[in-house]
Write a protein that holds these residues in place. Sequence first.
Motif, PDB file in Angstrom:
ATOM      1  N   LYS A  78       0.823  -1.212   0.000  1.00 10.29           N
ATOM      2  CA  LYS A  78       0.000   0.000   0.000  1.00 10.29           C
ATOM      3  C   LYS A  78       0.848   1.249   0.000  1.00 10.29           C
ATOM      4  O   LYS A  78       0.538   2.215  -0.683  1.00 10.29           O
ATOM      5  N   ASP A  79       1.923   1.227   0.798  1.00  8.54           N
ATOM      6  CA  ASP A  79       2.725   2.434   0.931  1.00  8.54           C
ATOM      7  C   ASP A  79       4.128   2.048   1.368  1.00  8.54           C
ATOM      8  O   ASP A  79       4.317   1.041   2.044  1.00  8.54           O
ATOM      9  N   ILE A  80       5.100   2.865   0.965  1.00  9.19           N
ATOM     10  CA  ILE A  80       6.480   2.643   1.388  1.00  9.19           C
ATOM     11  C   ILE A  80       6.886   3.860   2.208  1.00  9.19           C
ATOM     12  O   ILE A  80       6.863   4.988   1.720  1.00  9.19           O
ATOM     13  N   LEU A  81       7.208   3.613   3.481  1.00 10.03           N
ATOM     14  CA  LEU A  81       7.571   4.674   4.413  1.00 10.03           C
ATOM     15  C   LEU A  81       9.090   4.681   4.593  1.00 10.03           C
ATOM     16  O   LEU A  81       9.757   3.724   4.192  1.00 10.03           O
ATOM     17  N   SER A  84       9.677   1.545   6.913  1.00  9.97           N
ATOM     18  CA  SER A  84       8.842   0.347   6.864  1.00  9.97           C
ATOM     19  C   SER A  84       8.005   0.335   5.587  1.00  9.97           C
ATOM     20  O   SER A  84       8.032   1.273   4.800  1.00  9.97           O
ATOM     21  N   VAL A  85       7.267  -0.762   5.421  1.00 10.79           N
ATOM     22  CA  VAL A  85       6.351  -0.866   4.289  1.00 10.79           C
ATOM     23  C   VAL A  85       4.959  -1.154   4.860  1.00 10.79           C
ATOM     24  O   VAL A  85       4.824  -1.863   5.856  1.00 10.79           O
ATOM     25  N   VAL A  86       3.940  -0.543   4.257  1.00 16.14           N
ATOM     26  CA  VAL A  86       2.560  -0.804   4.667  1.00 16.14           C
ATOM     27  C   VAL A  86       1.979  -1.802   3.672  1.00 16.14           C
ATOM     28  O   VAL A  86       1.985  -1.561   2.459  1.00 16.14           O
ATOM     29  N   LEU A  87       1.501  -2.921   4.202  1.00 17.50           N
ATOM     30  CA  LEU A  87       0.941  -3.969   3.358  1.00 17.50           C
ATOM     31  C   LEU A  87      -0.537  -4.146   3.670  1.00 17.50           C
ATOM     32  O   LEU A  87      -1.005  -3.802   4.753  1.00 17.50           O
ATOM     33  N   ASP A  88      -1.245  -4.685   2.709  1.00 21.68           N
ATOM     34  CA  ASP A  88      -2.661  -4.983   2.887  1.00 21.68           C
ATOM     35  C   ASP A  88      -2.833  -6.466   2.590  1.00 21.68           C
ATOM     36  O   ASP A  88      -2.494  -6.930   1.520  1.00 21.68           O
ATOM     37  N   TYR A  89      -3.316  -7.204   3.593  1.00 22.27           N
ATOM     38  CA  TYR A  89      -3.610  -8.617   3.379  1.00 22.27           C
ATOM     39  C   TYR A  89      -5.117  -8.809   3.448  1.00 22.27           C
ATOM     40  O   TYR A  89      -5.700  -8.761   4.521  1.00 22.27           O
ATOM     41  N   ARG A  90      -5.754  -8.941   2.298  1.00 25.67           N
ATOM     42  CA  ARG A  90      -7.201  -9.166   2.221  1.00 25.67           C
ATOM     43  C   ARG A  90      -7.989  -8.213   3.101  1.00 25.67           C
ATOM     44  O   ARG A  90      -8.859  -8.616   3.860  1.00 25.67           O
ATOM     45  N   GLY A  91      -7.625  -6.925   3.035  1.00 23.25           N
ATOM     46  CA  GLY A  91      -8.381  -5.908   3.764  1.00 23.25           C
ATOM     47  C   GLY A  91      -7.802  -5.540   5.121  1.00 23.25           C
ATOM     48  O   GLY A  91      -8.215  -4.557   5.722  1.00 23.25           O
ATOM     49  N   THR A  92      -6.845  -6.320   5.632  1.00 26.27           N
ATOM     50  CA  THR A  92      -6.190  -5.981   6.897  1.00 26.27           C
ATOM     51  C   THR A  92      -4.885  -5.269   6.584  1.00 26.27           C
ATOM     52  O   THR A  92      -4.029  -5.817   5.909  1.00 26.27           O
ATOM     53  N   GLU A  93      -4.778  -4.039   7.070  1.00 22.24           N
ATOM     54  CA  GLU A  93      -3.576  -3.254   6.808  1.00 22.24           C
ATOM     55  C   GLU A  93      -2.592  -3.430   7.950  1.00 22.24           C
ATOM     56  O   GLU A  93      -2.983  -3.422   9.110  1.00 22.24           O
TER      57      GLU A  93
END
Length: 105
Positions: A78-81, A84-93
């Motif tokens: 979802k986003d690269i900070l 860290s990296v923000v990931l989305d797993y089937r709707g859970t961020e």
Amino acid sequence: GEEAPVQGVDAQRDVAGQCLRDGQTTVIGSLSQQTKNDIPTIYYQRHDYSGRPGQSQVVLNGKPLKPGGTAAAGVRVKDILPDSVVLDYRGTEFRLRALNSWINL
């Protein structure tokens, strides 16, 4: 300050853990055990953060990825900070600290 016992707290935290807190995405370690069991292994091999939009990139599971890319089944970047990296797993961020792989045994 006393540390709250970790056992038994997870059930109550399931719903709360998925909310954004203080504008920060939940770190993977705070997700419920059930959710963590579902998330496939993510090898975090590279973290290239750039202050310029669209220039940041991470390498997960051997794949160079930008936001919108898929790291593993059901796992989307979802986003690269900066750290860290923000990931989305089937709707859970959730957030994964830079170069900290998530190994699901």
